[in-house]
Design a protein around this motif. Sequence first.
Motif, PDB file in Angstrom:
ATOM      1  N   THR A  86       0.352  -0.725   0.254  1.00  0.00           N
ATOM      2  CA  THR A  86       0.216  -0.020   0.165  1.00  0.00           C
ATOM      3  C   THR A  86       0.042   1.213   0.829  1.00  0.00           C
ATOM      4  O   THR A  86       1.886   1.403   0.894  1.00  0.00           O
ATOM      5  CB  THR A  86      -1.038  -0.402   1.513  1.00  0.00           C
ATOM      6  N   ALA A  99      -4.376   6.540  -0.566  1.00  0.00           N
ATOM      7  CA  ALA A  99      -4.002   4.881   0.085  1.00  0.00           C
ATOM      8  C   ALA A  99      -4.074   3.998  -1.379  1.00  0.00           C
ATOM      9  O   ALA A  99      -5.163   3.857  -1.533  1.00  0.00           O
ATOM     10  CB  ALA A  99      -3.887   4.081   1.301  1.00  0.00           C
ATOM     11  N   THR A 100      -2.910   3.557  -1.185  1.00  0.00           N
ATOM     12  CA  THR A 100      -3.294   3.513  -2.608  1.00  0.00           C
ATOM     13  C   THR A 100      -2.896   1.191  -2.986  1.00  0.00           C
ATOM     14  O   THR A 100      -1.343   1.683  -2.549  1.00  0.00           O
ATOM     15  CB  THR A 100      -2.562   3.388  -4.082  1.00  0.00           C
ATOM     16  N   LYS A 101      -3.378   0.009  -3.336  1.00  0.00           N
ATOM     17  CA  LYS A 101      -2.781  -1.000  -3.803  1.00  0.00           C
ATOM     18  C   LYS A 101      -1.870  -1.390  -4.550  1.00  0.00           C
ATOM     19  O   LYS A 101      -3.036  -0.820  -5.676  1.00  0.00           O
ATOM     20  CB  LYS A 101      -3.088  -2.459  -3.366  1.00  0.00           C
TER      21      LYS A 101
END
Length: 156
Positions: A86, A99-101
Motif C-alpha cells: 500500500t 492509500a493505493t494497493k
Amino acid sequence: MKNFKQLVLAAALAAPFMAQADLKAMDDSTLASVTGQDGISIAGDFSGSIGNVAYTDDGGALNLNDIDITGFTIDDNAPLTVDVVTTSITPVGGGAAVATKQLAIGLPAMTGTVSVGKINVGGAYSAGALTGGSNIGGLAISDINMSGSTIKVWGH
C-alpha cells in the motif's frame, strides 16, 4: 458392488472429521509467536530467442538478426518477488493523497547474455526480409543486473 459403494460413502463422510482430528486451540501467548507469509517468489533458468528486430526510416533499415537470450538465472536464495503493498499516492493535478494497493515486483540480480548474431544497416526492409545493406558485425550484452529494482502496478 454394493459393499464398494458403502465403503466409498463411509470414507466420504469420515474425511471431514479426520481432517480436523489434529486441530488444537492456541492461547494468546502462543498465537503471538506465529508468523505468516504473503506474496510469492520466483526463481529459475530462463532463455529464448528472437529471429529479427527491424528499425526502418524512410525506406532504410537497421536489422538485428539471430538474437539469443541465454543463461539467465534467478537463484532460489535471491528470487524475483511479487507482493501487494500500500502506497500513498497524490492524484495527478493535486489533492489529498490516497492509500493505493499496488502489485510490487522486486527484480533480483540476474546473470546471462543477450547476443545479436548480425547487425545489418542500409538496404530496405519489407515483407519481413532485409534486401541489400551491409553486415557490420554482432553484439553481446552480458551480466545484466536489475537487483534492487521494483516495478509497481495498480489500477486508476
